[in-house]
Each structure stands twice: as structure tokens, then as C-alpha cells.
Design a protein around this motif. Structure first.
Motif, PDB file in Angstrom:
ATOM      1  N   ALA A 165      -3.121  -6.482  -4.346  1.00 47.02           N
ATOM      2  CA  ALA A 165      -3.233  -7.786  -3.699  1.00 47.02           C
ATOM      3  C   ALA A 165      -3.544  -7.587  -2.221  1.00 47.02           C
ATOM      4  N   GLY A 166      -4.244  -8.556  -1.658  1.00 48.19           N
ATOM      5  CA  GLY A 166      -4.556  -8.478  -0.239  1.00 48.19           C
ATOM      6  C   GLY A 166      -6.046  -8.385   0.031  1.00 48.19           C
ATOM      7  N   PRO A 167      -6.431  -8.438   1.302  1.00 52.16           N
ATOM      8  CA  PRO A 167      -7.845  -8.476   1.679  1.00 52.16           C
ATOM      9  C   PRO A 167      -8.541  -7.121   1.656  1.00 52.16           C
ATOM     10  N   ARG A 168      -7.772  -6.045   1.559  1.00 52.65           N
ATOM     11  CA  ARG A 168      -8.375  -4.705   1.565  1.00 52.65           C
ATOM     12  C   ARG A 168      -7.516  -3.777   0.707  1.00 52.65           C
ATOM     13  N   ARG A 169      -8.048  -2.595   0.437  1.00 56.42           N
ATOM     14  CA  ARG A 169      -7.300  -1.632  -0.369  1.00 56.42           C
ATOM     15  C   ARG A 169      -6.049  -1.148   0.378  1.00 56.42           C
ATOM     16  N   ALA A 170      -5.047  -0.751  -0.388  1.00 53.64           N
ATOM     17  CA  ALA A 170      -3.817  -0.225   0.201  1.00 53.64           C
ATOM     18  C   ALA A 170      -4.018   1.235   0.569  1.00 53.64           C
ATOM     19  N   LYS A 171      -3.542   1.621   1.741  1.00 54.89           N
ATOM     20  CA  LYS A 171      -3.704   3.003   2.198  1.00 54.89           C
ATOM     21  C   LYS A 171      -3.052   3.992   1.241  1.00 54.89           C
TER      22      LYS A 171
END
Length: 327
Positions: A226-232
């Protein structure tokens, strides 16, 4: 004594009192601070609080202790801080639920986060990931929808409590794609993760902090973050939006925030905000936060306040859509 002498004497006394008062008012901080966490020791929120406390103590020159006041979905700890003296010495480290979703889940709260608390800083953003048990025949979100649609009533989706983000997504999926899934609420994320790994439930949306080790070990399969970008912490897992699902419910990410009683003076809040921001920017601190599966933020009070005002109506609307009431 003449009138002039009396006036001079009174003026002198007033000046002496003012000077004495100024000397008595110690600069902030002059004693230890407390960071209250609404959950038991050992969880990711507690660990994050201790990271902040350690760095803040060094910068302020005073001990900063973490105090766990758990229970009632975060209400106990939140209410305690909301009613504490507004002097900057008692702070709250909170995840979104107690200061957002609880306003819908409970008919009456003993506090109103909008008027009883104020933002100091968003410490970090906790990322969440849609993960399934390896037995689920899906490699991405689209194929998961197809699999669930083909087997009405077969699939179960766990959450860390009614009205939380996993439950919001489960309800949205059922309504939007015509699915029939069973919601299985747990009292926390850890027992939910245990049942997901063992196959008792089929899928969930959980924190990257909790689920990433099991994903790395092949015990779970990650389908979307979830969210606007990939998770680090999960760079190879695409977002929902990358897979063509840009709906609001899939874009939401919630910060872990440091808050203070609402009437805490601006000067103290600004000082705390600057110091916390400096702590979070330290490379070692940022690295430790990222190792928890979270992403460092460390914004200032005005920025954190604006972010909360933007986040609040969205999460309230999504919580209302679940139709859950806990009292």
C-alpha cells in the motif's frame, strides 16, 4: 512614609518579585521527559519509541523514559497524555488508530484528538503489504481477485482488529469486485501473523515490519504494498497502483506520530519538533527505523499537523465503510 517613598518601595518590591519569578522559572527541559506508548513493550511501536527516546535524551540533556500504558485499543494511553499537564514533559507516540479510526469505532471517547492533542512530529511511516499463504494460487493482486471470486466464501482475511486497515481493504474488495470473503479479526498483529503462516487464514494486509521476515523466508507471498511508492524493505514488491489499482484505500499509509497535550506552549512544541527532526535525520537512527520495515519522516510540527488534517477525513470515511462499532 511619604506617598512618593511608598510608591518607590512598592515598585522595588514588584521588581524583586518579578526577578525572583524569572529565576524560579527553569528553562525547558529541566527534568526527565516521558514518552507514553499505548501498547505493550516489545512491539514495533515500543521499539520506535525507545529509539526516539534515546536520541532525544542526548539532545535535550535529560532522561527520556518510555512508559507503556496499553489497553482498550490505545484509548488508555492516549487519554492519559491528553489529560496530562501541558508542559512538554509527557508525550504520546501513537499509531493512527487511536487518533483517527477510534473516533468512528467508539460512540464516545474520553478524549478528542483534534482538540485535546497536538502534533510534534511524524516519526516514521509504517508500510503495509498484502500477503497470502503460499497455498493461495495468486501471484499478483489481479489473480488474487480472480481466485477469490471463483470460490465464494472460501477465503479468509485476517486483521489486527475490526475497523483497521486490513478490514477496510477487505470490505472494499468485497463491495468493489463482488467478492465473498470472511473477515477474521485478531487482538493484535502477532497472533494474526502466526495463523497466516500456519494457513489458518489465507491472506491479510499487515505491517512490513512484522511480515517481511516471513516473506523473505518463503513462508508468505507478498502481492502488493500500500502507498504511493514501493517499500524500501520490499523493493521487489509492486504497489497496488503499479498493478492498475490506484483506489484511495490502497494508497493510504499511516504515520507513527509524536504528540503532546493540546495546550502545550508553542515554543516547547517547536523545540521538541526541531530536536526530534534532528534525531530522525541521523544516519544511524534512520537505518534502525528502516530495519523495522518503516520509513523515517521526522517532519516539523506544522508539517505534521497539515498531514494529520489531510489523513483524518480519509481514514474516517474508510472506517465508516466497514460498519463496525466497538461499543
Amino acid at each position: 512614609m511619604t506617598t512618593s517613598k511608598r510608591q518607590l518601595a512598592m515598585l522595588g518590591a514588584a521588581i524583586a518579585l518579578a526577578a525572583g519569578g524569572a529565576r524560579a522559572e527553569a528553562p525547558f527541559p529541566s527534568k526527565p521527559l516521558r514518552i507514553v506508548v499505548q501498547y505493550q513493550a516489545g512491539g514495533s511501536t515500543d521499539i520506535l519509541a525507545r529509539i526516539v527516546a534515546e536520541g532525544l535524551s542526548k539532545r535535550l540533556g535529560q532522561p527520556v523514559v518510555v512508559e507503556n500504558r496499553s489497553g482498550a485499543g490505545g484509548i488508555i494511553g492516549t487519554d492519559y497524555v491528553a489529560k496530562s499537564a501541558p508542559d512538554g514533559y509527557t508525550l504520546l507516540l501513537t499509531v493512527p488508530g487511536p487518533v483517527t479510526a477510534n473516533m468512528v469505532l467508539y460512540s464516545k471517547l474520553p478524549y478528542d484528538p483534534r482538540t485535546d492533542l497536538r502534533m510534534v512530529s511524524d516519526i516514521a511511516t509504517t508500510r503495509t503489504v498484502l500477503a497470502v499463504h503460499p497455498s493461495v494460487p495468486a501471484k499478483d493482486f489481479k489473480s488474487l481477485i480472480a481466485a477469490v471470486k471463483a470460490a465464494p466464501g472460501k477465503y479468509t482475511m485476517g486483521s489486527w482488529g475490526p475497523g483497521t486497515q486490513p478490514h477496510q481493504i477487505q470490505v472494499y474488495m468485497d463491495k468493489t469486485y463482488g467478492l465473498q470473503t470472511l473477515h477474521v479479526p485478531y487482538k493484535g498483529e502477532s497472533p494474526m501473523a502466526v495463523d497466516l503462516i500456519s494457513g489458518v487464514i489465507n491472506m491479510t494486509v499487515g505491517s512490513v515490519t512484522t511480515l517481511q521476515p516471513y516473506i523473505a523466508a518463503g513462508k508468505l507471498r507478498a502481492l502488493a504494498v500500500a502507498g504511493p511508492r514501493r517499500a524500501k524493505a520490499l523493493p521487489d514488491v509492486p504497489t497496488f497502483a503499479e498493478q492498475g489499482y490506484a483506489d484511495e484505500v490502497y494508497a493510504l499509509t499511516g504515520p507513527t506520530s509524536l504528540m503532546a497535550p493540546a495546550k502545550t506552549p508553542d515554543a516547547i512544541v517547536e523545540r521538541l519538533g526541531r530536536e526530534v527532526s534532528a534525531v530522525i535525520r541521523q544516519p544511524e537512527v534512520s537505518r534502525r527505523i528502516e530495519e523495522l520495515g518503516a520509513e523515517p519522516v521526522g517532519n516539523l510540527p506544522a508539517e505534521a499537523t497539515a498531514a494529520y488534517k489531510a489523513f483524518l477525513p480519509v481514514t474516517l470515511r474508510l472506517t465508516q465503510a466497514t460498519g463496525v462499532k466497538l461499543d
